[in-house]
Design a protein around this motif. Sequence first.
Motif, PDB file in Angstrom:
ATOM      1  N   GLY A   1     -12.991 -14.526  15.285  1.00  0.00           N
ATOM      2  CA  GLY A   1     -12.271 -15.609  15.952  1.00  0.00           C
ATOM      3  C   GLY A   1     -10.846 -15.755  15.459  1.00  0.00           C
ATOM      4  N   GLU A   2     -10.499 -16.955  14.986  1.00  0.00           N
ATOM      5  CA  GLU A   2      -9.131 -17.281  14.591  1.00  0.00           C
ATOM      6  C   GLU A   2      -8.899 -16.930  13.120  1.00  0.00           C
ATOM      7  N   CYS A   3      -7.657 -16.518  12.819  1.00  0.00           N
ATOM      8  CA  CYS A   3      -7.256 -16.360  11.426  1.00  0.00           C
ATOM      9  C   CYS A   3      -6.979 -17.751  10.858  1.00  0.00           C
ATOM     10  N   ILE A   4      -7.744 -18.130   9.850  1.00  0.00           N
ATOM     11  CA  ILE A   4      -7.579 -19.468   9.276  1.00  0.00           C
ATOM     12  C   ILE A   4      -6.953 -19.423   7.889  1.00  0.00           C
ATOM     13  N   PHE A   5      -6.673 -18.214   7.385  1.00  0.00           N
ATOM     14  CA  PHE A   5      -6.027 -18.111   6.076  1.00  0.00           C
ATOM     15  C   PHE A   5      -5.425 -16.725   5.901  1.00  0.00           C
ATOM     16  N   LYS A   6      -4.222 -16.694   5.337  1.00  0.00           N
ATOM     17  CA  LYS A   6      -3.590 -15.465   4.873  1.00  0.00           C
ATOM     18  C   LYS A   6      -3.005 -15.744   3.501  1.00  0.00           C
ATOM     19  N   SER A   7      -3.375 -14.940   2.518  1.00  0.00           N
ATOM     20  CA  SER A   7      -2.916 -15.183   1.153  1.00  0.00           C
ATOM     21  C   SER A   7      -1.489 -14.693   0.954  1.00  0.00           C
ATOM     22  N   SER A   8      -0.865 -15.151  -0.100  1.00  0.00           N
ATOM     23  CA  SER A   8       0.355 -14.512  -0.584  1.00  0.00           C
ATOM     24  C   SER A   8      -0.024 -13.192  -1.246  1.00  0.00           C
ATOM     25  N   LEU A   9       0.981 -12.428  -1.629  1.00  0.00           N
ATOM     26  CA  LEU A   9       0.738 -11.133  -2.245  1.00  0.00           C
ATOM     27  C   LEU A   9      -0.023 -11.310  -3.557  1.00  0.00           C
ATOM     28  N   LEU A  10      -1.126 -10.579  -3.692  1.00  0.00           N
ATOM     29  CA  LEU A  10      -1.914 -10.557  -4.927  1.00  0.00           C
ATOM     30  C   LEU A  10      -1.618  -9.239  -5.625  1.00  0.00           C
ATOM     31  N   SER A  11      -0.882  -9.297  -6.732  1.00  0.00           N
ATOM     32  CA  SER A  11      -0.321  -8.095  -7.338  1.00  0.00           C
ATOM     33  C   SER A  11      -1.396  -7.240  -8.014  1.00  0.00           C
ATOM     34  N   TYR A  12      -1.002  -6.024  -8.305  1.00  0.00           N
ATOM     35  CA  TYR A  12      -1.879  -5.096  -9.031  1.00  0.00           C
ATOM     36  C   TYR A  12      -2.229  -5.665 -10.413  1.00  0.00           C
ATOM     37  N   ASP A  13      -1.237  -6.162 -11.140  1.00  0.00           N
ATOM     38  CA  ASP A  13      -1.455  -6.621 -12.514  1.00  0.00           C
ATOM     39  C   ASP A  13      -2.417  -7.797 -12.595  1.00  0.00           C
ATOM     40  N   GLU A  14      -2.320  -8.742 -11.644  1.00  0.00           N
ATOM     41  CA  GLU A  14      -3.152  -9.940 -11.752  1.00  0.00           C
ATOM     42  C   GLU A  14      -4.567  -9.727 -11.229  1.00  0.00           C
ATOM     43  N   CYS A  15      -4.867  -8.521 -10.725  1.00  0.00           N
ATOM     44  CA  CYS A  15      -6.205  -8.252 -10.193  1.00  0.00           C
ATOM     45  C   CYS A  15      -6.857  -7.057 -10.870  1.00  0.00           C
ATOM     46  N   GLN A  16      -6.556  -6.830 -12.140  1.00  0.00           N
ATOM     47  CA  GLN A  16      -7.184  -5.710 -12.853  1.00  0.00           C
ATOM     48  C   GLN A  16      -8.496  -6.104 -13.513  1.00  0.00           C
ATOM     49  N   GLU A  17      -8.731  -7.382 -13.667  1.00  0.00           N
ATOM     50  CA  GLU A  17     -10.048  -7.853 -14.067  1.00  0.00           C
ATOM     51  C   GLU A  17     -10.770  -8.335 -12.803  1.00  0.00           C
ATOM     52  N   ASP A  18     -12.088  -8.509 -12.908  1.00  0.00           N
ATOM     53  CA  ASP A  18     -12.817  -9.060 -11.767  1.00  0.00           C
ATOM     54  C   ASP A  18     -12.496 -10.548 -11.666  1.00  0.00           C
ATOM     55  N   ASP A  19     -11.321 -10.830 -11.112  1.00  0.00           N
ATOM     56  CA  ASP A  19     -10.852 -12.205 -11.013  1.00  0.00           C
ATOM     57  C   ASP A  19     -11.655 -12.941  -9.938  1.00  0.00           C
TER      58      ASP A  19
END
Length: 393
Positions: A323-341
């Motif tokens: 259906g509709e897009c209800i959310f789009k995130s800002s950029l989630l960088s490589y560095d801040e997503c190297q752990e299972d955040d």
Amino acid sequence: MSCFGKLFSKLFGFQPKPEFILHSITFKTPESESLSDGDLLWATIDFESRYDCRIWMFSQVKEDELPNGGYMPSDVLPAGRHTIERYFYLNDIDAEKYPNGLTVTGAILSAKSTNNDALYHEVHNINYVYKPFSSEELAQRQTADKDNLNIEFVSVRYDGHILSPNDSISIDSQITVRIQAECNENVRFSCVPLTDLSYGFDPISETVDGLLDLNFNMNEIGDISGFMIKAYNRYDIAIESLQIDFPLKVENWHDDGQDAPITFEPDNLYYANMADENDNLIPVDEHSTIAHNTDLSSYMYLNHQAKHGVIVWIYDMLGSEIGECIFKSSLLSYDECQEDDNPCFIINWEDVDFSENPVREISGFYFQLTNVAGDVLAEQTVEHALTIRQNEE
């Protein structure tokens, strides 16, 4: 949407393909009638396409004549046969240069699929004369809405990431130029990159509380030197411009993060602004009924290997359909997503149109992870039936 002849060759240089059939194009105004500066020239177009596509029609004049003008923005039309209407117009015609008017010799019809492939591009011969206004009336139109007009450049970014001069960007990513403007309610703005590369850009738009984000995307790798921002008055005449020197390098990031390990697992859904007596989040039970402006917290386990970052998209589901897009995130960088955040995203239905039906029955959610260039890296569908009601208060 105002858009000028100098830009057409950048956007539409295509040959027809068999996937598109034009059955007819019929112009509604007799060619014996003269048109005034700014009049819309309408045509009815009967076509069929094997693919979802966009349709544009714009004017062709003699090679040494580049008048101002515009054409109708195109919606995405689903594959199949359609009969639609489109227009273009000329305006701001110089009465001294063209005392007898300016002749439109062709209507250029172009069709592109949603992935930017050219489906059709043909010139249809016509003969319409646009008569200019008198020099006095044109001068009045050219200065309308100029009082107290001021444009200030604020920033350049993509997906929430602020860019600096000489940074790199990816083809097919949405680049946003933010401006602050003082103007009256009739003034609208456009922004295009300064480059020889091909690109696409948004229709002209008006400010909200003095701020405006103007978007474009690049279709080729190479360099851009900056941006040209233009202001248009109530007659779609350009009354002010601001050139921003802001060199950027356009690269191809389409392979970024592909075929690499990814954790992309939606967690639970909670009410964002509610807690129990122990300050624990309250989960949203299936089959609950909530107001469209209720904020919900959607949690997710996320780990990715895209060096330039990723974007999370959340859509609601209507049965088996997205259906509709209800959310789009800002950029989630490589560095801040190297752990299972376990990031949290706030979703609601405030931007969904409830004018035709105040109740929206959803079956769940579709989660999508893309790189900056728009390639899908991971996706998940979660069943979680809810009833969303428009809050009329």
